[in-house]
Design a protein around this motif. Structure first.
Motif, PDB file in Angstrom:
ATOM      1  N   VAL A 312      23.853 -11.801 104.565  1.00  0.00           N
ATOM      2  CA  VAL A 312      22.867 -11.436 103.543  1.00  0.00           C
ATOM      3  C   VAL A 312      23.396 -10.232 102.774  1.00  0.00           C
ATOM      4  N   ARG A 313      22.925 -10.080 101.549  1.00  0.00           N
ATOM      5  CA  ARG A 313      23.367  -8.941 100.754  1.00  0.00           C
ATOM      6  C   ARG A 313      22.860  -7.638 101.375  1.00  0.00           C
ATOM      7  N   SER A 314      21.581  -7.667 101.823  1.00  0.00           N
ATOM      8  CA  SER A 314      21.000  -6.457 102.420  1.00  0.00           C
ATOM      9  C   SER A 314      19.980  -6.843 103.485  1.00  0.00           C
ATOM     10  N   TYR A 315      20.031  -6.167 104.617  1.00  0.00           N
ATOM     11  CA  TYR A 315      19.032  -6.382 105.670  1.00  0.00           C
ATOM     12  C   TYR A 315      17.629  -5.998 105.190  1.00  0.00           C
ATOM     13  N   GLN A 316      17.563  -5.089 104.219  1.00  0.00           N
ATOM     14  CA  GLN A 316      16.274  -4.578 103.732  1.00  0.00           C
ATOM     15  C   GLN A 316      15.624  -5.495 102.692  1.00  0.00           C
ATOM     16  N   ASP A 317      16.358  -6.507 102.247  1.00  0.00           N
ATOM     17  CA  ASP A 317      15.852  -7.392 101.202  1.00  0.00           C
ATOM     18  C   ASP A 317      14.679  -8.215 101.759  1.00  0.00           C
ATOM     19  N   PRO A 318      13.445  -8.020 101.239  1.00  0.00           N
ATOM     20  CA  PRO A 318      12.291  -8.767 101.788  1.00  0.00           C
ATOM     21  C   PRO A 318      12.417 -10.274 101.610  1.00  0.00           C
ATOM     22  N   ASP A 319      13.192 -10.713 100.614  1.00  0.00           N
ATOM     23  CA  ASP A 319      13.324 -12.149 100.358  1.00  0.00           C
ATOM     24  C   ASP A 319      14.139 -12.881 101.426  1.00  0.00           C
ATOM     25  N   VAL A 320      14.872 -12.143 102.265  1.00  0.00           N
ATOM     26  CA  VAL A 320      15.630 -12.821 103.332  1.00  0.00           C
ATOM     27  C   VAL A 320      14.995 -12.625 104.712  1.00  0.00           C
ATOM     28  N   ALA A 321      13.754 -12.115 104.743  1.00  0.00           N
ATOM     29  CA  ALA A 321      13.079 -11.855 106.029  1.00  0.00           C
ATOM     30  C   ALA A 321      12.952 -13.120 106.875  1.00  0.00           C
ATOM     31  N   LEU A 322      12.566 -14.237 106.253  1.00  0.00           N
ATOM     32  CA  LEU A 322      12.416 -15.481 107.015  1.00  0.00           C
ATOM     33  C   LEU A 322      13.766 -15.958 107.531  1.00  0.00           C
ATOM     34  N   LEU A 323      14.776 -15.893 106.687  1.00  0.00           N
ATOM     35  CA  LEU A 323      16.121 -16.309 107.090  1.00  0.00           C
ATOM     36  C   LEU A 323      16.597 -15.490 108.294  1.00  0.00           C
ATOM     37  N   LEU A 324      16.396 -14.179 108.243  1.00  0.00           N
ATOM     38  CA  LEU A 324      16.810 -13.315 109.356  1.00  0.00           C
ATOM     39  C   LEU A 324      16.014 -13.644 110.623  1.00  0.00           C
ATOM     40  N   HIS A 325      14.718 -13.907 110.460  1.00  0.00           N
ATOM     41  CA  HIS A 325      13.874 -14.282 111.603  1.00  0.00           C
ATOM     42  C   HIS A 325      14.389 -15.563 112.257  1.00  0.00           C
ATOM     43  N   LEU A 326      14.680 -16.585 111.445  1.00  0.00           N
ATOM     44  CA  LEU A 326      15.143 -17.864 111.987  1.00  0.00           C
ATOM     45  C   LEU A 326      16.513 -17.722 112.645  1.00  0.00           C
ATOM     46  N   ALA A 327      17.377 -16.910 112.033  1.00  0.00           N
ATOM     47  CA  ALA A 327      18.715 -16.702 112.601  1.00  0.00           C
ATOM     48  C   ALA A 327      18.627 -15.997 113.951  1.00  0.00           C
ATOM     49  N   LYS A 328      17.778 -14.960 114.023  1.00  0.00           N
ATOM     50  CA  LYS A 328      17.620 -14.225 115.290  1.00  0.00           C
ATOM     51  C   LYS A 328      17.035 -15.127 116.376  1.00  0.00           C
ATOM     52  N   GLN A 329      16.093 -15.975 115.954  1.00  0.00           N
ATOM     53  CA  GLN A 329      15.407 -16.894 116.877  1.00  0.00           C
ATOM     54  C   GLN A 329      16.411 -17.841 117.536  1.00  0.00           C
ATOM     55  N   THR A 330      17.438 -18.237 116.779  1.00  0.00           N
ATOM     56  CA  THR A 330      18.418 -19.197 117.301  1.00  0.00           C
ATOM     57  C   THR A 330      19.706 -18.510 117.754  1.00  0.00           C
ATOM     58  N   GLY A 331      19.710 -17.165 117.762  1.00  0.00           N
ATOM     59  CA  GLY A 331      20.867 -16.424 118.270  1.00  0.00           C
ATOM     60  C   GLY A 331      22.087 -16.485 117.375  1.00  0.00           C
ATOM     61  N   VAL A 332      21.886 -16.679 116.085  1.00  0.00           N
ATOM     62  CA  VAL A 332      23.011 -16.765 115.149  1.00  0.00           C
ATOM     63  C   VAL A 332      23.446 -15.358 114.746  1.00  0.00           C
TER      64      VAL A 332
END
Length: 354
Positions: A312-332
């Motif tokens: 992702v461009r930035s961890y702080q970007d609110p638009d990637v919150a779901l993507l980060l959640h799904l990635a963490k959920q699956t251990g990516v």
């Protein structure tokens, strides 16, 4: 001929698809079969998982943040599109699934311009092209000059390229692809080139009329499976009504949207290719189908493929919150890539199964 509309209103869309019942394939097995060349991705489906409560909550946040923008951009696209109508008629041909909600909203907005609109949802498949049986049906019933194609967004431009290739078989048809967002510069008409969190991009069947991704068939229309197991979390019609309600109350901006100039399109295409080439080199990717760019594509890849890494461009970007959640959920593995992503705010790298 019997049309169906999934969980959308019959007045909003006719699906030119066969309803199929086929055995589903585990995601990891599907990935292996795709990458070893034993099966094409369009010949298999995995059962679509239910979005978790947090996934649904993040969708709702995206809707709250993005409803006004979607409504304004739909109105602006419709205003431009109305000027290109053939004898006050337009035939919208949307690509199942991402194009469906955008085309339905466009259909309603065009009606406010006194344009008569017919909307069909059809299949287009990477490496296989347009559903020619569906196109034959549409061309038998509508003038070629009335036809416009609709998708939700572009990522690398693979589907736009597929459309261009397929249209070589239809000399009377113009290549007029409309999208809400076109970061790679491959659409004829787009509301912007921004890679942003389009709310309909973060869900699958439950915002696409409860139909699966399309499936290649040997004869007749391409197929799909219905997803009744998601009926209780289906927001397809609700999304349309909410955005359309906002669109009806929203004044159309004066800065009208125009098709890209060749210079604009070329610049976006070049920037996009540079990003993809850079990451292909960095991760030694020989098949660029393993690189999914853009928030919507990156999110969907985590939902339905086997991802190796999310950037992702930035961890702080609110638009990637779901993507980060799904990635963490699956251990990516997740990495902050900053400006290396160019015009994109997210990228998912599919794991090599070879």
């Amino acid at each position: 001929m019997t049309h169906f509309s999934g969980s959308y209103l019959a007045a909003d869309v006719h699906f030119l698809l066969q309803k199929l019942t086929i055995p589903t394939v585990d995601i990891a097995e599907k990935e292996r079969l795709i990458q070893t060349g034993q099966k094409h991705y369009s010949q298999m489906l995995s059962e679509e998982p239910r979005p978790s409560p947090l996934h649904q909550q993040l969708y709702q946040q995206a809707l709250n943040q993005g409803a006004l923008r979607v409504a304004q951009e739909i109105n602006a696209l419709a205003q431009t599109l109305a000027k290109h109508a053939y004898q006050r008629q337009i035939t919208l041909v949307s690509f199942v699934r991402a194009g469906l909600p955008i085309a339905i909203l466009l259909k309603r907005a065009l009606a406010r311009h006194a344009i008569q609109v017919q909307h069909y949802g059809i299949s287009i498949i990477r490496d296989k092209g347009l559903d020619h049986a569906a196109m034959a049906y549409i061309l038998a019933n509508h003038h070629p000059d009335s036809i416009f194609f609709v998708d939700g967004w572009t990522g690398k431009g693979a589907i736009a390229q597929e459309l261009a290739q397929s249209l070589l078989a239809y000399p009377l048809l113009k290549n007029r692809l409309i999208t809400l967002a076109d970061p790679c510069g491959k659409a004829w008409l787009a509301a912007s080139a921004d890679d942003w969190l389009i709310p309909s991009g973060v869900l699958g069947a439950s915002i696409s009329g409860l139909v699966s991704r399309s499936v290649l068939t040997e004869q007749g229309f391409h197929g799909c499976m219905l997803c009744p197991h998601l009926a209780d979390v289906d927001v397809s019609q609700e999304f349309i009504e909410q955005i359309d309600h906002v669109a009806q109350k929203t004044t159309i901006a004066h800065n009208t949207i125009a098709p890209w100039t060749s210079e604009q399109a070329q610049q976006l295409q070049q920037q996009s290719q540079e990003v993809i080439k850079q990451f292909a080199r960095q991760y030694q990717v020989t098949n660029i189908n393993r690189i999914k760019v853009g928030i919507a594509e990156a999110t969907r890849a985590v939902m339905r493929r086997v991802p190796e890494k999310v950037l992702v461009r930035s961890y702080q970007d609110p638009d990637v919150a779901l993507l980060l959640h799904l990635a963490k959920q699956t251990g990516v593995e997740i990495e902050e890539a900053g400006h290396d992503l160019g015009q994109y705010r997210a990228l998912t790298l599919i794991r090599s199964m070879r």
